[in-house]
Write an enzyme that holds these catalytic residues in place. Structure first.
Site, PDB file in Angstrom:
ATOM      1  N   LYS A  90     -27.610   6.480  13.695  1.00  0.00           N
ATOM      2  CA  LYS A  90     -26.989   7.739  14.099  1.00  0.00           C
ATOM      3  C   LYS A  90     -27.709   8.278  15.336  1.00  0.00           C
ATOM      4  CE  LYS A  90     -25.791  12.255  12.025  1.00  0.00           C
ATOM      5  NZ  LYS A  90     -25.909  13.044  10.765  1.00  0.00           N
ATOM      6  N   SER A 171     -21.840  14.755   9.018  1.00  0.00           N
ATOM      7  CA  SER A 171     -21.962  14.529  10.448  1.00  0.00           C
ATOM      8  C   SER A 171     -22.182  13.070  10.826  1.00  0.00           C
ATOM      9  CB  SER A 171     -23.109  15.368  11.001  1.00  0.00           C
ATOM     10  OG  SER A 171     -24.349  15.017  10.415  1.00  0.00           O
ATOM     11  N   SER A 195     -23.852  15.076   4.814  1.00  0.00           N
ATOM     12  CA  SER A 195     -23.606  14.346   6.060  1.00  0.00           C
ATOM     13  C   SER A 195     -23.751  12.834   5.952  1.00  0.00           C
ATOM     14  CB  SER A 195     -24.513  14.875   7.173  1.00  0.00           C
ATOM     15  OG  SER A 195     -24.117  16.168   7.559  1.00  0.00           O
TER      16      SER A 195
END
Length: 506
Positions: A90, A171, A195
């Site tokens: 990420k 996210s 997330s």
């Protein structure tokens, strides 16, 4: 749809390369598995990413890294069971490979740190190939209450590979969509509240949010030191267990990990198909009702669990509202302090913004940042009074107590259950840049605020859109949850590859 017909072959090529890697552990003279897998995934990224927007940046020396790891394997050096396996990070996790760490924001577009986050160093020491960085909800979805999951000014909007006009959640949206679509075999996401688990469930993956403190957060763009953690997103429970085994462990720069080594183990060792037999599970009925079609899939999951010998006890009521209210003040207060500390650690010649107030000013002056939604959460956080504020300290103590000892721990004690189960969230909603997310609800808040582990495993689908089954346990119960999830996964095999449909609308 013609374009995506050819993508199936790329996905299969990547899967075949990973199978080759596994076989190469027994046959040192096998073809170069890591390089083959890396090349297959880089081709998949090149072909699929212009539509999916799941990957922000590619490691420029990924193939060279893979080639070197193949040479090591041929020479008899195998660093771990995942030696040579490609993995995506990420894009709020720093890696010393020439890529920027942006958190999706143009304010960090030049943030090339020249350092690895400790969890990345653990991955590369174990012989994994860093493929690149995945797109995400900008600033891990903390900038605005009206944000679009999966959108960032740097990467655009991540699309769900199952149905392309649907959200990939956030996210860690890019990590979820990328692994689901075959752009990588493995990925790392981060979670503050939902997330990892939401995008994993919505993209038909296994996702594990570990106990806060099991995995280092150093050199990861933060929201909250009370709740932030990184964790694996994979297609199988066994792979998630293997990744967790590698990334878990203490970090002197992150005091929350002081107890990590005492709880670290080989999470993949001893996974059993029979782990559900005789195990009592608390069914969180208070996490149902936000998606009737998901509830129907959940009822089938309960039948599957009973068929595997699990004993189920319903828990009908739990008032989560006080936790959510306290969590808001905690996250806003810690965001301001933790973001300033992170920005202070970056190169000031590359990152001009040094505080949350600087970021607010940057966004206000940059039209590309404010095109779809504002920054009212940033502005609210800027008004908080610091980590010594009595109101913050009370909210922190209250939220931890209500979610942990008086929440998860109390439910387990009163029911005699080993873990709590619930639907993770509903199916993916339509991407709507004008109105923001149409997010129905999830089972993420209790484990997120308590700092306890949360595993989601595919439990089926709603009209072709995946939904996940959550396993929630007390602190440091990752081994238990992975074992329960593995037994459920092996009994059901609900995960299906994505079809890249344009819509589900009639």
């Amino acid at each position: 749809m013609t374009k995506f017909a050819s993508l199936k072959s790329v996905r299969l090529a990547g899967a075949a390369a990973i199978a080759l890697l596994a076989g190469a552990a027994q046959a040192q003279n096998s073809p170069p598995g890591a390089e083959m897998a890396t090349e297959a995934y880089l081709r998949a990224i090149q072909e699929k990413n212009p539509v999916l927007h799941a990957v922000i940046a590619v490691n420029p020396h990924a193939k060279a890294d893979a080639r070197a790891l193949d040479a090591e394997r041929k020479a008899g050096k195998i660093r771990s069971p995942l030696h040579g396996a490609p993995i995506l990070l990420k894009d709020n996790i720093e890696s010393n490979d020439g890529t920027a760490t942006t958190a999706g924001s143009l304010a960090l577009k030049d943030n090339v740190p020249g350092r690895d986050a400790p969890l990345v160093k653990r991955l590369t020491d174990a012989g994994l190939v860093i493929l690149g960085k995945t797109n995400l909800s900008e600033w891990a979805n903390i900038r605005s209450n009206h944000s679009i999951s999966g959108w960032s000014a740097v990467g655009g909007t991540v699309r769900n590979p199952y149905v392309l006009d649907r959200s990939a959640c956030g996210s860690s949206s890019g990590s979820g969509a990328a692994v689901a679509a075959g752009l990588a075999h493995l990925a790392i996401g981060t979670e503050t509240d939902g997330s990892i688990t939401c995008p994993a469930a919505i993209n038909g993956l296994v996702g594990l949010k570990p106990t806060v403190g099991l995995v280092s957060r150093t050199h990861i763009v933060p929201i909250s030191h009370s709740q932030d953690t990184a964790g694996p997103m994979t297609t199988t429970v066994e792979d998630a267990a293997k990744v967790l085994t590698i990334i878990a462990g203490s970090d002197p720069a992150d005091p929350a990990t002081n107890d990590a080594d005492a709880h670290k183990t080989d999470y993949a060792k001893g996974l059993s198909k029979d782990a559900l037999k005789g195990v009592k599970l608390a069914v969180a009925r208070f996490y149902t009702g936000y998606s009737p079609k998901t509830d129907a899939v959940f009822e089938n999951a309960l039948k599957d669990l009973r068929a595997q010998g699990a004993i189920l006890v319903d828990v009908k009521d739990f008032d989560e509202a006080p936790i959510g209210k306290a969590e808001g003040l905690v996250l806003n207060t810690e965001l301001k302090a933790d973001m300033a500390a992170y920005l202070a650690s970056t190169d000031p010649t590359k990152v001009k913004t040094r505080t949350l107030a600087d970021l607010i000013a940057f966004n206000a002056a940059e039209p590309k940042e404010m095109v779809w939604f504002g920054q009212e959460t940033f502005e609210k956080a800027e008004k908080t009074k610091g980590l010594s504020d009595p109101d913050y300290l009370k909210a922190l103590a209250d939220s931890k107590r209500l979610a942990g000892p008086e929440g998860i721990d109390r439910i387990l004690k009163e029911t005699g259950a080993a873990a709590i189960i619930a639907p993770t969230t509903g199916p993916a909603w339509t991407i709507d840049p004008l109105n923001g997310d149409n997010y129905g609800g999830s089972s993420t808040t209790l484990p997120a605020v308590a700092g306890y582990p949360h595993l989601t495993v595919p439990m089926g689908d709603v009209t072709g859109l995946p939904v996940g089954l959550s396993f929630i346990g007390p602190a440091w119960s990752e081994k238990l949850l992975l074992n329960l999830g593995y037994a459920y996964e092996q009994a059901t095999h609900h995960r299906k590859p994505p079809a890249f449909r344009p819509t589900v609308a009639p």
